[in-house]
Design a protein around this motif. Structure first.
Motif, short mmCIF file in Angstrom:
data_model
loop_
_atom_site.label_atom_id
_atom_site.label_comp_id
_atom_site.label_asym_id
_atom_site.label_seq_id
_atom_site.Cartn_x
_atom_site.Cartn_y
_atom_site.Cartn_z
N ARG A 622 0.83 -1.21 0.00
CA ARG A 622 0.00 0.00 0.00
C ARG A 622 0.86 1.26 0.00
N LEU A 623 2.04 1.15 0.62
CA LEU A 623 2.98 2.27 0.62
C LEU A 623 3.48 2.54 -0.81
N ALA A 624 3.75 1.44 -1.53
CA ALA A 624 4.18 1.57 -2.93
C ALA A 624 3.07 2.18 -3.77
N LEU A 625 1.79 1.85 -3.45
CA LEU A 625 0.65 2.40 -4.18
C LEU A 625 0.55 3.91 -3.96
N VAL A 626 0.76 4.36 -2.72
CA VAL A 626 0.74 5.80 -2.41
C VAL A 626 1.82 6.52 -3.23
N SER A 631 3.40 9.94 -7.78
CA SER A 631 4.20 10.09 -9.00
C SER A 631 3.32 10.52 -10.18
N ARG A 632 2.11 9.88 -10.30
CA ARG A 632 1.19 10.23 -11.39
C ARG A 632 0.71 11.67 -11.28
N LEU A 633 0.35 12.06 -10.05
CA LEU A 633 -0.17 13.42 -9.83
C LEU A 633 0.92 14.46 -10.14
N GLU A 634 2.16 14.14 -9.78
CA GLU A 634 3.28 15.06 -10.05
C GLU A 634 3.47 15.26 -11.54
N GLU A 635 3.42 14.15 -12.27
CA GLU A 635 3.58 14.23 -13.74
C GLU A 635 2.47 15.08 -14.35
N ALA A 636 1.22 14.84 -13.89
CA ALA A 636 0.08 15.61 -14.41
C ALA A 636 0.19 17.08 -14.06
N ASN A 637 0.91 17.38 -12.97
CA ASN A 637 1.05 18.76 -12.49
C ASN A 637 2.32 19.42 -13.04
N VAL A 642 2.42 18.48 -5.16
CA VAL A 642 1.02 18.04 -5.23
C VAL A 642 0.30 18.41 -3.94
N ARG A 643 -0.98 18.86 -4.09
CA ARG A 643 -1.78 19.17 -2.90
C ARG A 643 -2.12 17.87 -2.18
N VAL A 644 -2.02 17.87 -0.85
CA VAL A 644 -2.32 16.67 -0.06
C VAL A 644 -3.78 16.27 -0.25
N GLU A 645 -4.69 17.26 -0.40
CA GLU A 645 -6.12 16.97 -0.60
C GLU A 645 -6.33 16.16 -1.87
N ASP A 646 -5.60 16.53 -2.96
CA ASP A 646 -5.72 15.77 -4.21
C ASP A 646 -5.24 14.33 -4.02
N LEU A 647 -4.18 14.17 -3.21
CA LEU A 647 -3.64 12.83 -2.93
C LEU A 647 -4.67 11.99 -2.18
N TYR A 648 -5.38 12.62 -1.18
CA TYR A 648 -6.43 11.93 -0.44
C TYR A 648 -7.50 11.39 -1.38
N LYS A 649 -7.97 12.27 -2.32
CA LYS A 649 -9.05 11.90 -3.24
C LYS A 649 -8.64 10.72 -4.12
N GLU A 650 -7.45 10.81 -4.71
CA GLU A 650 -6.97 9.71 -5.58
C GLU A 650 -6.80 8.41 -4.79
N GLU A 652 -8.38 7.49 -2.04
CA GLU A 652 -9.69 6.94 -1.68
C GLU A 652 -10.27 6.15 -2.85
N GLY A 653 -10.03 6.68 -4.08
CA GLY A 653 -10.50 5.98 -5.29
C GLY A 653 -9.81 4.63 -5.45
N ALA A 654 -8.57 4.51 -4.92
CA ALA A 654 -7.81 3.25 -5.02
C ALA A 654 -8.04 2.34 -3.82
N GLY A 655 -8.96 2.76 -2.91
CA GLY A 655 -9.30 1.91 -1.76
C GLY A 655 -8.45 2.14 -0.52
N LEU A 656 -7.76 3.29 -0.48
CA LEU A 656 -6.94 3.60 0.71
C LEU A 656 -7.61 4.71 1.50
N ASP A 657 -7.75 4.51 2.82
CA ASP A 657 -8.41 5.55 3.62
C ASP A 657 -7.44 6.68 3.97
N ARG A 658 -8.02 7.79 4.39
CA ARG A 658 -7.26 9.01 4.71
C ARG A 658 -6.25 8.76 5.83
N GLN A 659 -6.67 7.97 6.80
CA GLN A 659 -5.81 7.68 7.97
C GLN A 659 -4.51 6.98 7.53
#
Length: 687
Positions: A622-626, A631-637, A642-650, A652-659
């Protein structure tokens, strides 16, 4: 003058007496012949042989050692000259060296009455100077008229010719003639009393010892030695207008290193009979485990592991020259007030050779080796540390978590390679540190949290944790039945009564001798049945890891630990072979360690990565997934933070909770993989 004093003073009689002694004993005649073949300078004489054959010479040797050793050395020279005159011409100095004096004088008991006498002391070499050259006979030549002046062995530290030549009257004209002067090798060592003989609360005492000629470089720091020599005063310390207070040093006649593979504890035939009697009893293993700190209630698994540590496995050297340790390392992690220090103190007392130290009171140099400057010459030399002094014994380290991180690194090499390498002030050396390590640490949060991994609970690097063969968690959990039993046990002890746990235990002194006997004489070998059990267990545990995404339950490092434990279980019974029963006991002990420490707290599966890397397999993925999402968000940006909020949203879509993302970011920031350029933004560290 009495008759005995006349005998002492007559040197010619003494020389003849030693000649008769050497020539009259076939053993020493053979030794003289061996000296000639091997071109050696020294003949080693057993004091017991001299005492049996000629008591007058033996008394003279103790009371007037300078005279007696000089006479004995002359007798050796004459014996060699008779047999090989050519060798006697090429080797100027021959020595008679004496071993096995009747008694050993403790370093702490050296007083004025031993000055000038021949004594034997025992201790550990802690420092050693490089070899130097000692002027035994000095020849000066006048540069004006060629007159030569010979000064025999100096008694003070200053060798000076007269200012004026007695022949031609020229002043300051004398120069040293090196080729005519007689020089021999010289070395100073510092010998410290043994740690096990040190009274509580006292600083260890030491003596300076001088090695001459062929004794130079026969010992090194960390060696346990017997020294036979004469205690002399340092006359050079006499100064004008200073009080006449002098220190002493030992002029060594003979030095003998103790065998390092086992500890020299005197085991009498009566002790051996009792040891073998204990080994024959059917419940010997249970008795030994009961005898480990009987004042502490329960903890059977930990006591069995400590017994295995005390007996140890068998070190091996593979055909390709790789050495594999036989020593077992144990780490105790526990809540406060769970008697960890008491256990450690007991081991330090019961182990045949042990050095006790605490994390806060130890530096890297104090644990391994220090480079110290010699006060007289200003040169650097090595001083052995705690792990080197504990060689072939046990190093007990309390409060391991309180040790500075930079000092803790020093233990890594000693745990796995069992050596201490040092490169300081131009000194590059590798010393042996073949010691078992028993360490204790407190949890980082005060109490051990069961919902966190051992790496998160203990403030120790995983590289250090993975080198321990066994790690035990001692948790303080309320239990009505157990609490009552502990309270009654402690109250009984305080009342001065003997609790039930003390029945049928082996007395501490006998247990110490039992351990020393087992380590010296028993080298157990695996039977085919024991091999099969261990291989079967290893393959079974590895099979659990075959499914995709499954954690790795055990590695080859744990397999070696299992073999060491099985050998130690066999040694407890003084058995020359490791049977299936010993392998089963080792597997049970090992499973209790894995099931308490090597558990992924989220999946509940056994995962060795919890200890080896600090992160269970599930967490690693799961750490590798984060990291992939970041990495994807950085490339797109466009490579910007990258904003931490954007990382939370992505996430959550991959099944990882905010905590989990928060926890992952903290770990990644700590490991230096990501950083926060400003609050609310993260960026990867690109190397």
């Amino acid at each position: 003058m009495t008759e005995s004093e006349e005998k002492v003073v007559n040197v010619d009689d003494a020389i003849q007496g030693f000649r008769d002694f050497i020539e009259g004993d076939e053993k020493y005649v053979d030794e003289i012949n061996n000296m000639i073949i091997q071109r050696r300078k020294s003949l080693v004489i057993d004091f017991h042989d001299l005492l049996l054959r000629n008591k007058d010479l033996a008394d003279m040797l103790i009371e007037r050692p300078q005279l007696a050793i000089q006479a004995a050395s002359e007798a050796v020279r004459q014996a060699v000259t008779e047999r090989d005159p050519e060798l006697a011409k090429s080797i100027k100095n021959f020595y008679a060296r004496f071993k096995r004096l009747p008694e050993t004088v403790p370093i702490r008991k050296l007083r004025s009455e031993v000055l000038g006498k021949l004594i034997m002391v025992e201790g550990i070499v802690t420092r050693q100077t490089p070899p130097k050259h000692y002027l035994k006979k000095t020849v000066f030549r006048c540069s004006e008229c060629g007159f030569e002046l010979e000064i025999p062995q100096p008694t003070t530290s200053f060798v000076q010719p007269p200012r004026k030549c007695p022949k031609c009257g020229a002043t300051n004209s004398f120069v040293l003639v090196e080729e005519r002067s007689e020089l021999i090798d010289w070395q100073k060592i510092i010998v410290q009393e043994k740690p096990e003989e040190l009274p509580p609360g006292q600083l260890p005492r030491n003596i300076e010892a001088i090695l001459l000629d062929d004794l130079v470089d026969t010992v090194k720091p960390g060696d346990r030695v017997y020294l036979v020599g004469i205690m002399n005063l340092d006359i050079a310390q006499l100064r004008k207008n200073k009080p006449p207070i002098l220190s002493s040093f030992m002029e060594v006649n003979y030095v003998e290193g103790q065998q390092r593979e086992f500890v020299e504890i005197e085991i009498t035939p009566e002790d051996e009979r009792r040891i073998l009697e204990i080994a024959r009893s059917p419940n010997v293993r249970e008795r030994i485990i009961k005898s480990i700190a009987p004042s502490i209630y329960g903890m059977e698994n930990i006591k069995e592991a400590i017994a295995c540590l005390l007996f140890g496995g068998v070190p091996k050297v593979y055909p390709d020259g790789i050495r594999v340790r036989g020593d077992i390392h144990i780490l105790l992690v526990g809540d406060p007030g769970m008697a960890k220090t008491q256990l450690l103190r007991f081991v330090a007392k019961i182990a045949p050779r042990a050095v006790y130290t605490t994390g806060k009171g130890s530096s890297a140099a104090g644990l391994t080796a220090a480079v110290v400057r010699e006060k007289d010459t200003g040169e650097f030399y090595l001083e052995a540390g705690a792990l080197v002094l504990a060689d072939t014994g046990v190093a007990v380290i309390d409060e391991l978590d309180k040790m500075d991180a930079k000092d803790r690194v020093a233990i890594h090499e000693a745990l796995e390679q069992q050596t201490v390498s040092i490169a300081k002030a131009g000194i590059v050396a590798t010393l042996n540190a073949r010691a078992s390590v028993l360490a204790a640490a407190n949890p980082a949060f005060g109490r051990y949290l069961p919902n966190r991994t051992v790496a998160e609970n203990v403030d120790l690097p995983v590289t250090l944790l993975s080198r321990f063969d066994l790690i035990f968690i001692i948790r303080d959990e309320p239990s009505m039945e157990r609490d009552r039993a502990i309270a009654e046990h402690i109250v009984t002890l305080h009342a001065g009564e003997v609790p039930e746990s003390f029945s049928d235990i082996i007395p501490p002194e006998l247990l110490r001798k039992y351990i020393a006997y087992a380590r010296k004489h028993i080298k157990p070998v695996l039977t085919p049945e024991a091999r099969e059990r261990i291989v079967q267990f290893y393959v079974q545990m590895r099979n659990k890891s075959r499914e995709p995404g499954s954690p790795i339950a055990i590695t080859a490092r744990q397999l070696e630990a299992l073999i060491r434990l099985a050998e130690a279980e066999a040694r407890m019974r003084l058995s020359p072979v490791v049977e299936a029963e010993d392998a089963d006991k080792a597997i049970r002990l090992f499973m209790s360690y894995l099931s308490s420490v090597g558990i992924d707290v989220e999946s509940g599966k056994i995962d060795i990565d919890v200890i080896m890397t600090g992160k269970p397999r599930s967490s690693q993925e799961r750490l590798a997934l984060v990291m992939d999402i970041l990495s994807r968000l950085e490339e797109a940006n466009g490579g910007k933070p990258v904003r931490v909020e954007d990382l939370y949203k992505e996430a959550e879509g991959a099944g990882l909770d905010r905590q989990f993302v928060d926890k992952a970011l903290n770990m990644l920031v700590k490991s230096g993989d990501v950083y926060m350029p400003r609050p609310g933004y993260v960026k990867r560290v690109v190397v």
